[in-house]
Design a protein around this motif. Structure first.
Motif, mmCIF file in Angstrom:
data_model
loop_
_atom_site.group_PDB
_atom_site.id
_atom_site.type_symbol
_atom_site.label_atom_id
_atom_site.label_comp_id
_atom_site.label_asym_id
_atom_site.label_seq_id
_atom_site.Cartn_x
_atom_site.Cartn_y
_atom_site.Cartn_z
ATOM 1 N N ALA A 162 22.447 -25.219 27.711
ATOM 2 C CA ALA A 162 23.167 -26.651 27.410
ATOM 3 C C ALA A 162 22.009 -27.693 27.218
ATOM 4 O O ALA A 162 21.810 -28.681 26.931
ATOM 5 N N ASP A 163 21.358 -26.918 28.223
ATOM 6 C CA ASP A 163 19.912 -28.237 28.811
ATOM 7 C C ASP A 163 18.866 -28.580 27.807
ATOM 8 O O ASP A 163 18.650 -29.590 26.977
ATOM 9 N N THR A 164 18.651 -27.030 27.154
ATOM 10 C CA THR A 164 17.917 -27.207 26.048
ATOM 11 C C THR A 164 18.447 -28.273 24.587
ATOM 12 O O THR A 164 17.591 -28.950 24.419
ATOM 13 N N LEU A 165 20.085 -27.986 24.282
ATOM 14 C CA LEU A 165 20.330 -27.816 23.188
ATOM 15 C C LEU A 165 20.385 -30.189 24.025
ATOM 16 O O LEU A 165 20.360 -30.309 22.899
ATOM 17 N N ASN A 166 20.868 -30.106 25.178
ATOM 18 C CA ASN A 166 20.611 -31.976 25.743
ATOM 19 C C ASN A 166 19.030 -32.490 24.827
ATOM 20 O O ASN A 166 18.894 -33.431 24.557
ATOM 21 N N ARG A 167 17.988 -31.499 25.101
ATOM 22 C CA ARG A 167 16.717 -32.275 24.564
ATOM 23 C C ARG A 167 16.285 -31.610 22.450
ATOM 24 O O ARG A 167 16.186 -32.943 22.255
ATOM 25 N N LEU A 168 17.080 -30.804 22.132
ATOM 26 C CA LEU A 168 16.473 -31.229 21.413
ATOM 27 C C LEU A 168 17.672 -31.410 19.975
ATOM 28 O O LEU A 168 17.392 -31.933 18.719
ATOM 29 N N LEU A 169 18.741 -32.584 20.347
ATOM 30 C CA LEU A 169 19.813 -32.738 19.432
ATOM 31 C C LEU A 169 19.631 -33.885 18.998
ATOM 32 O O LEU A 169 19.590 -33.956 17.735
ATOM 33 N N PRO A 170 19.039 -34.765 19.715
ATOM 34 C CA PRO A 170 19.025 -36.397 19.919
ATOM 35 C C PRO A 170 17.531 -36.152 18.261
ATOM 36 O O PRO A 170 17.677 -37.033 17.699
ATOM 37 N N THR A 171 16.523 -35.546 18.027
ATOM 38 C CA THR A 171 15.713 -34.926 18.006
ATOM 39 C C THR A 171 15.816 -34.190 16.233
ATOM 40 O O THR A 171 15.299 -34.622 15.141
ATOM 41 N N ALA A 172 17.057 -33.883 16.046
ATOM 42 C CA ALA A 172 17.305 -33.173 15.087
ATOM 43 C C ALA A 172 18.281 -34.006 14.108
ATOM 44 O O ALA A 172 17.710 -34.357 12.989
ATOM 45 N N ASP A 173 19.099 -34.705 15.020
ATOM 46 C CA ASP A 173 19.359 -36.300 14.023
ATOM 47 C C ASP A 173 18.802 -36.355 13.310
ATOM 48 O O ASP A 173 19.210 -38.010 12.432
ATOM 49 N N ALA A 174 17.411 -36.653 14.125
ATOM 50 C CA ALA A 174 16.767 -38.302 13.451
ATOM 51 C C ALA A 174 15.939 -37.479 12.482
ATOM 52 O O ALA A 174 16.091 -38.748 11.956
ATOM 53 N N ILE A 175 15.903 -36.578 12.694
ATOM 54 C CA ILE A 175 15.166 -36.310 10.881
ATOM 55 C C ILE A 175 15.427 -35.465 10.085
ATOM 56 O O ILE A 175 15.503 -35.087 9.352
ATOM 57 N N GLY A 176 17.286 -35.531 10.391
ATOM 58 C CA GLY A 176 18.527 -35.308 9.514
ATOM 59 C C GLY A 176 18.239 -33.355 9.799
ATOM 60 O O GLY A 176 18.860 -33.192 8.474
ATOM 61 N N LEU A 177 17.813 -32.890 10.272
ATOM 62 C CA LEU A 177 17.862 -31.723 10.469
ATOM 63 C C LEU A 177 19.602 -30.854 10.722
ATOM 64 O O LEU A 177 19.956 -30.969 12.044
ATOM 65 N N THR A 178 20.510 -30.913 10.017
ATOM 66 C CA THR A 178 22.306 -30.472 10.079
ATOM 67 C C THR A 178 22.177 -28.426 10.066
ATOM 68 O O THR A 178 20.879 -28.160 10.061
ATOM 69 N N ASP A 213 6.600 -40.018 14.907
ATOM 70 C CA ASP A 213 7.639 -39.359 13.747
ATOM 71 C C ASP A 213 7.969 -38.339 14.560
ATOM 72 O O ASP A 213 6.777 -37.540 14.670
ATOM 73 N N PRO A 214 9.287 -38.470 15.045
ATOM 74 C CA PRO A 214 9.199 -36.995 16.255
ATOM 75 C C PRO A 214 9.764 -36.195 14.837
ATOM 76 O O PRO A 214 9.329 -35.945 13.253
ATOM 77 N N PHE A 215 9.409 -34.574 15.268
ATOM 78 C CA PHE A 215 8.924 -33.523 14.658
ATOM 79 C C PHE A 215 9.920 -32.399 15.790
ATOM 80 O O PHE A 215 9.214 -32.689 16.956
ATOM 81 N N LEU A 216 10.777 -31.266 15.021
ATOM 82 C CA LEU A 216 10.277 -29.718 16.028
ATOM 83 C C LEU A 216 10.375 -28.585 15.335
ATOM 84 O O LEU A 216 10.265 -28.696 14.160
ATOM 85 N N PRO A 248 13.163 -29.337 2.500
ATOM 86 C CA PRO A 248 14.171 -30.704 2.530
ATOM 87 C C PRO A 248 13.273 -31.722 3.245
ATOM 88 O O PRO A 248 13.843 -33.087 3.029
ATOM 89 N N ILE A 249 13.280 -31.053 4.465
ATOM 90 C CA ILE A 249 12.447 -32.263 5.026
ATOM 91 C C ILE A 249 10.729 -31.545 5.613
ATOM 92 O O ILE A 249 10.836 -30.254 5.846
ATOM 93 N N TRP A 250 9.804 -32.658 6.446
ATOM 94 C CA TRP A 250 8.528 -32.181 6.967
ATOM 95 C C TRP A 250 8.355 -31.543 7.853
ATOM 96 O O TRP A 250 7.601 -30.559 8.213
ATOM 97 N N ASN A 251 9.729 -32.309 8.553
ATOM 98 C CA ASN A 251 9.603 -32.722 10.251
ATOM 99 C C ASN A 251 10.372 -31.215 11.066
ATOM 100 O O ASN A 251 10.628 -31.816 12.317
ATOM 101 N N PHE A 252 9.959 -30.672 10.166
ATOM 102 C CA PHE A 252 10.846 -29.442 11.468
ATOM 103 C C PHE A 252 9.950 -28.006 10.176
ATOM 104 O O PHE A 252 9.569 -27.762 9.076
ATOM 105 N N SER A 253 9.221 -27.178 11.542
ATOM 106 C CA SER A 253 8.731 -26.169 11.254
ATOM 107 C C SER A 253 9.367 -24.588 12.243
ATOM 108 O O SER A 253 9.499 -24.950 13.266
#
Length: 262
Positions: A162-178, A213-216, A248-253
């Motif tokens: 749950a802590d991990t998801l709370n940390r990741l989800l704002p960035t995922a939403d910001a970069i359009g990572l569905t 620029d946010p990156f995950l 489709p997006i560059w800011n997830f690797s």
């Protein structure tokens, strides 16, 4: 005085199988008991075909025989779906790092709703596999459903998730990572892991960067020596290159790393 009713042989066999599974967490497989269980399961094929086939599938998975395990579980399924069968089949699929298949399987139990006796364990398993697949929003929804069903705090592993998801989800939403996008972009890594036949559970490490620029970045930590990582990386790059469409997006690797001390 009531006459004691003897336990069904299949119930006794499944209890013995569960005891064997518990011991394998701490010691090698008891080969003699494995052989006895396999023989006894085969003897019960005429009277309790579904449960006996399921037991044979679990025993095959213990030996790392994916083809035989899947064949036995499919044979069990031919006698009708049950939540116990689905949960055990999902565990078998996850053992062989087929996490998307495991998630789909356990979601059949979740979709039975909260009135089902296996709803809570299914939610727990589904949340972990949804995260592993890259379906972060689904994992968060499953944890929220779990918390609605009990007043108890989440167990340590799920609380960390749950802590991990709370940390990741704002960035995922910001970069359009569905969910669909993340699952698709990391799918070649899971295919590679499956092909290597690792017996260990694969550790994932997610890091968020934000220098404007946010990156995950998701890293698969593999049980290999450092000098074995480069050939695997080359295979992963080749798998991505086989798709003609640009990313489709560059800011997830997705990356690979050797487990320290492997």
């Amino acid at each position: 005085m009531a006459t004691p009713v003897p336990e069904r042989k299949i119930t006794v066999l499944l209890d013995r199988l569960n005891a064997l599974l518990e011991r394998t967490h701490e010691q090698p497989i008891d080969e003699l008991e494995w052989q006895r269980l396999r023989q006894d399961a085969r003897h019960l094929l005429k009277t309790d075909a579904r449960e006996a086939r399921m037991a044979l599938g679990i025993l095959a998975a213990l030996r790392g025989d994916e083809a035989d395990a899947e064949r036995e579980f499919n044979a069990a399924l031919a006698f009708g779906w049950t939540p116990v069968l689905a949960l055990n089949r999902a565990t078998m699929l996850a053992q062989f790092h087929r996490v998307e298949d495991a998630l789909n399987e356990v979601m059949t139990v979740v979709k039975q709703g909260p009135d089902g006796p296996f709803y809570l364990p299914a939610l727990r398993e589904a949340a972990e596999w949804a995260y592993a697949v890259g379906r972060l929003h689904l994992a968060a929804d499953l944890l929220a459903s779990l918390q609605k069903q009990t007043n108890d705090p989440l167990p340590e592993g799920l609380a960390d998730l749950a802590d991990t998801l709370n940390r990741l989800l704002p960035t995922a939403d910001a970069i359009g990572l569905t969910d669909d996008l993340m699952a698709a972009m990391q799918a070649p890594a899971w295919v590679l892991v499956h092909a290597q036949g690792f017996k260990e559970r694969i550790r994932l490490r997610d890091v968020v960067y934000n220098d404007g620029d946010p990156f995950l970045c998701r890293t698969f930590v593999l049980p290999v020596a450092p000098d074995e990582i480069l050939p695997l990386y080359e295979k992963l790059i080749a798998a991505h290159s086989a798709h003609e469409e640009p990313l489709p997006i560059w800011n997830f690797s997705v990356g690979l790393e050797a487990l320290e001390g492997a």
